[in-house]
Motif scaffolding. Structure first.
Motif, PDB file in Angstrom:
ATOM      1  N   THR A 114      31.175 -32.215 -17.498  1.00 45.07           N
ATOM      2  CA  THR A 114      30.969 -33.050 -18.672  1.00 45.07           C
ATOM      3  C   THR A 114      29.477 -33.181 -18.951  1.00 45.07           C
ATOM      4  N   THR A 115      29.179 -33.722 -20.123  1.00 44.08           N
ATOM      5  CA  THR A 115      27.767 -33.914 -20.484  1.00 44.08           C
ATOM      6  C   THR A 115      27.078 -34.880 -19.531  1.00 44.08           C
ATOM      7  N   LYS A 116      27.778 -35.952 -19.190  1.00 43.87           N
ATOM      8  CA  LYS A 116      27.185 -36.943 -18.280  1.00 43.87           C
ATOM      9  C   LYS A 116      26.925 -36.331 -16.902  1.00 43.87           C
ATOM     10  N   MET A 117      27.873 -35.542 -16.414  1.00 42.08           N
ATOM     11  CA  MET A 117      27.686 -34.910 -15.107  1.00 42.08           C
ATOM     12  C   MET A 117      26.540 -33.898 -15.144  1.00 42.08           C
ATOM     13  N   MET A 118      26.413 -33.144 -16.233  1.00 39.26           N
ATOM     14  CA  MET A 118      25.333 -32.176 -16.356  1.00 39.26           C
ATOM     15  C   MET A 118      23.976 -32.875 -16.397  1.00 39.26           C
ATOM     16  N   GLN A 119      23.897 -34.008 -17.084  1.00 38.09           N
ATOM     17  CA  GLN A 119      22.640 -34.757 -17.142  1.00 38.09           C
ATOM     18  C   GLN A 119      22.226 -35.250 -15.770  1.00 38.09           C
ATOM     19  N   ARG A 120      23.159 -35.765 -15.026  1.00 38.35           N
ATOM     20  CA  ARG A 120      22.829 -36.276 -13.695  1.00 38.35           C
ATOM     21  C   ARG A 120      22.515 -35.158 -12.713  1.00 38.35           C
ATOM     22  N   THR A 121      23.173 -34.021 -12.871  1.00 33.72           N
ATOM     23  CA  THR A 121      22.833 -32.871 -12.032  1.00 33.72           C
ATOM     24  C   THR A 121      21.419 -32.390 -12.319  1.00 33.72           C
ATOM     25  N   ALA A 122      21.049 -32.346 -13.609  1.00 38.29           N
ATOM     26  CA  ALA A 122      19.692 -31.941 -13.977  1.00 38.29           C
ATOM     27  C   ALA A 122      18.658 -32.898 -13.403  1.00 38.29           C
ATOM     28  N   LEU A 123      18.942 -34.197 -13.469  1.00 39.34           N
ATOM     29  CA  LEU A 123      18.007 -35.184 -12.921  1.00 39.34           C
ATOM     30  C   LEU A 123      17.893 -35.051 -11.412  1.00 39.34           C
ATOM     31  N   PHE A 124      19.013 -34.815 -10.738  1.00 43.17           N
ATOM     32  CA  PHE A 124      18.989 -34.676  -9.280  1.00 43.17           C
ATOM     33  C   PHE A 124      18.209 -33.443  -8.849  1.00 43.17           C
ATOM     34  N   VAL A 125      18.430 -32.314  -9.528  1.00 45.13           N
ATOM     35  CA  VAL A 125      17.721 -31.086  -9.180  1.00 45.13           C
ATOM     36  C   VAL A 125      16.224 -31.227  -9.463  1.00 45.13           C
ATOM     37  N   THR A 126      15.886 -31.837 -10.592  1.00 38.91           N
ATOM     38  CA  THR A 126      14.473 -32.036 -10.929  1.00 38.91           C
ATOM     39  C   THR A 126      13.785 -32.960  -9.934  1.00 38.91           C
ATOM     40  N   PHE A 127      14.467 -34.039  -9.555  1.00 35.40           N
ATOM     41  CA  PHE A 127      13.885 -34.969  -8.583  1.00 35.40           C
ATOM     42  C   PHE A 127      13.706 -34.298  -7.223  1.00 35.40           C
ATOM     43  N   GLY A 128      14.676 -33.484  -6.821  1.00 38.95           N
ATOM     44  CA  GLY A 128      14.535 -32.750  -5.564  1.00 38.95           C
ATOM     45  C   GLY A 128      13.374 -31.778  -5.593  1.00 38.95           C
ATOM     46  N   GLY A 129      13.204 -31.076  -6.724  1.00 39.22           N
ATOM     47  CA  GLY A 129      12.062 -30.183  -6.850  1.00 39.22           C
ATOM     48  C   GLY A 129      10.739 -30.923  -6.842  1.00 39.22           C
ATOM     49  N   LEU A 130      10.717 -32.115  -7.459  1.00 38.75           N
ATOM     50  CA  LEU A 130       9.484 -32.919  -7.472  1.00 38.75           C
ATOM     51  C   LEU A 130       9.106 -33.365  -6.064  1.00 38.75           C
ATOM     52  N   VAL A 131      10.077 -33.846  -5.293  1.00 32.47           N
ATOM     53  CA  VAL A 131       9.793 -34.296  -3.923  1.00 32.47           C
ATOM     54  C   VAL A 131       9.315 -33.133  -3.062  1.00 32.47           C
ATOM     55  N   THR A 132       9.965 -31.976  -3.211  1.00 34.79           N
ATOM     56  CA  THR A 132       9.554 -30.803  -2.443  1.00 34.79           C
ATOM     57  C   THR A 132       8.156 -30.344  -2.834  1.00 34.79           C
ATOM     58  N   SER A 133       7.848 -30.398  -4.127  1.00 32.50           N
ATOM     59  CA  SER A 133       6.503 -30.039  -4.579  1.00 32.50           C
ATOM     60  C   SER A 133       5.458 -31.009  -4.044  1.00 32.50           C
ATOM     61  N   LEU A 134       5.808 -32.284  -3.993  1.00 32.64           N
ATOM     62  CA  LEU A 134       4.877 -33.292  -3.461  1.00 32.64           C
ATOM     63  C   LEU A 134       4.607 -33.046  -1.980  1.00 32.64           C
ATOM     64  N   ILE A 135       5.643 -32.733  -1.229  1.00 30.25           N
ATOM     65  CA  ILE A 135       5.462 -32.448   0.193  1.00 30.25           C
ATOM     66  C   ILE A 135       4.636 -31.179   0.381  1.00 30.25           C
ATOM     67  N   THR A 136       4.923 -30.169  -0.434  1.00 25.76           N
ATOM     68  CA  THR A 136       4.184 -28.907  -0.329  1.00 25.76           C
ATOM     69  C   THR A 136       2.704 -29.102  -0.588  1.00 25.76           C
ATOM     70  N   THR A 137       2.375 -29.990  -1.486  1.00 28.14           N
ATOM     71  CA  THR A 137       0.973 -30.188  -1.859  1.00 28.14           C
ATOM     72  C   THR A 137       0.145 -30.724  -0.702  1.00 28.14           C
ATOM     73  N   PHE A 138       0.722 -31.590   0.108  1.00 29.11           N
ATOM     74  CA  PHE A 138      -0.090 -32.309   1.080  1.00 29.11           C
ATOM     75  C   PHE A 138       0.085 -31.845   2.519  1.00 29.11           C
ATOM     76  N   ILE A 139       1.059 -30.998   2.802  1.00 28.54           N
ATOM     77  CA  ILE A 139       1.171 -30.518   4.182  1.00 28.54           C
ATOM     78  C   ILE A 139       0.212 -29.340   4.400  1.00 28.54           C
ATOM     79  N   PRO A 140      -0.461 -29.299   5.548  1.00 24.12           N
ATOM     80  CA  PRO A 140      -1.438 -28.220   5.808  1.00 24.12           C
ATOM     81  C   PRO A 140      -0.790 -26.971   6.389  1.00 24.12           C
TER      82      PRO A 140
END
Length: 219
Positions: free
Chosen positions: A5-31
């Protein structure tokens, strides 16, 4: 499918984007962008990131030190710092913009056009965040390969190799791009759901008109 459904697709997009953001944040600061092990002293492991360089030994453990000067850094690390900062900023804005645009959220509930615009804006920001993550990681990977196979260095000298952060950065960039694409898919699904039932689209109208024209010619 019932769950697609549209609602499920929206929440999936938000979840995937948030996961990518957290992973990018970790990647930035780990040596762990680059790693190096010397054959002359296998007990020492060197690690390099965008902000710190670390040395690991079995006797002392891991010791990290920040870079003394930004201007003294290689060009690939300077560019990567800027692009990864842009990635984190745009990714965070994408998540903030997408949340009030979700169906079922009370914010802007009586303004479907605003919700649609917020989801499109979040998709664009997520794409920008993904590209600004993939670009520095790929650039550092390219320079690492070039330096590793540089014939000007003696064979006995240790050389930098890929660290774990390189792979997490590629994963983060792809997740952000996929999340932005899912936002666009959710918008298209929402536009399709809002079409009034029983109203034929333009292609159906043209097809029926052509059939009527052919029947008239036969008569």
């Amino acid at each position: 499918m019932v769950f697609l459904t549209t609602k499920m697709m929206q929440r999936t997009a938000l979840f995937v984007t948030f996961g990518g953001l957290v992973t990018s944040l970790i990647t930035t600061f780990i040596p762990l962008w680059k790693t190096m092990n010397s054959d002359l002293n296998e007990m020492e492991n060197w690690y390099s990131g965008l902000w710190h360089t670390c040395l690991y030994t079995e006797e002392v453990g891991i010791q990290c030190k920040a870079y003394d000067s930004v201007l003294g850094l290689p060009m690939d690390l300077q560019i990567s710092r800027v692009l990864m900062s842009v990635s984190i900023g745009t990714g965070g804005l994408a998540v903030l913009a997408a949340f009030p645009g979700l169906d079922g959220v009370g914010m802007c509930a009586d303004q479907p056009g605003v919700k649609r615009g917020l989801l499109i804006f979040a998709g664009v920001l997520s794409w920008v965040s993904g590209l600004t993550t993939l670009a520095p990681v790929s650039f550092v990977a390219y320079t690492t390969v070039v330096e590793f196979w540089d014939e000007g260095f003696p064979d006995v000298m240790p050389r930098w190799e890929y660290g774990e952060a390189m792979f997490s950065g590629w994963f983060a960039g792809l997740a952000l791009i996929i999340g932005g694409t899912l936002f666009f898919v959710a918008v298209c699904m929402g536009d399709y759901d809002q079409q009034p039932a029983g109203v034929p689209n333009s292609s159906q109208v043209k097809h029926r008109t052509a059939q009527h024209y052919l029947k008239t010619e036969v008569l």
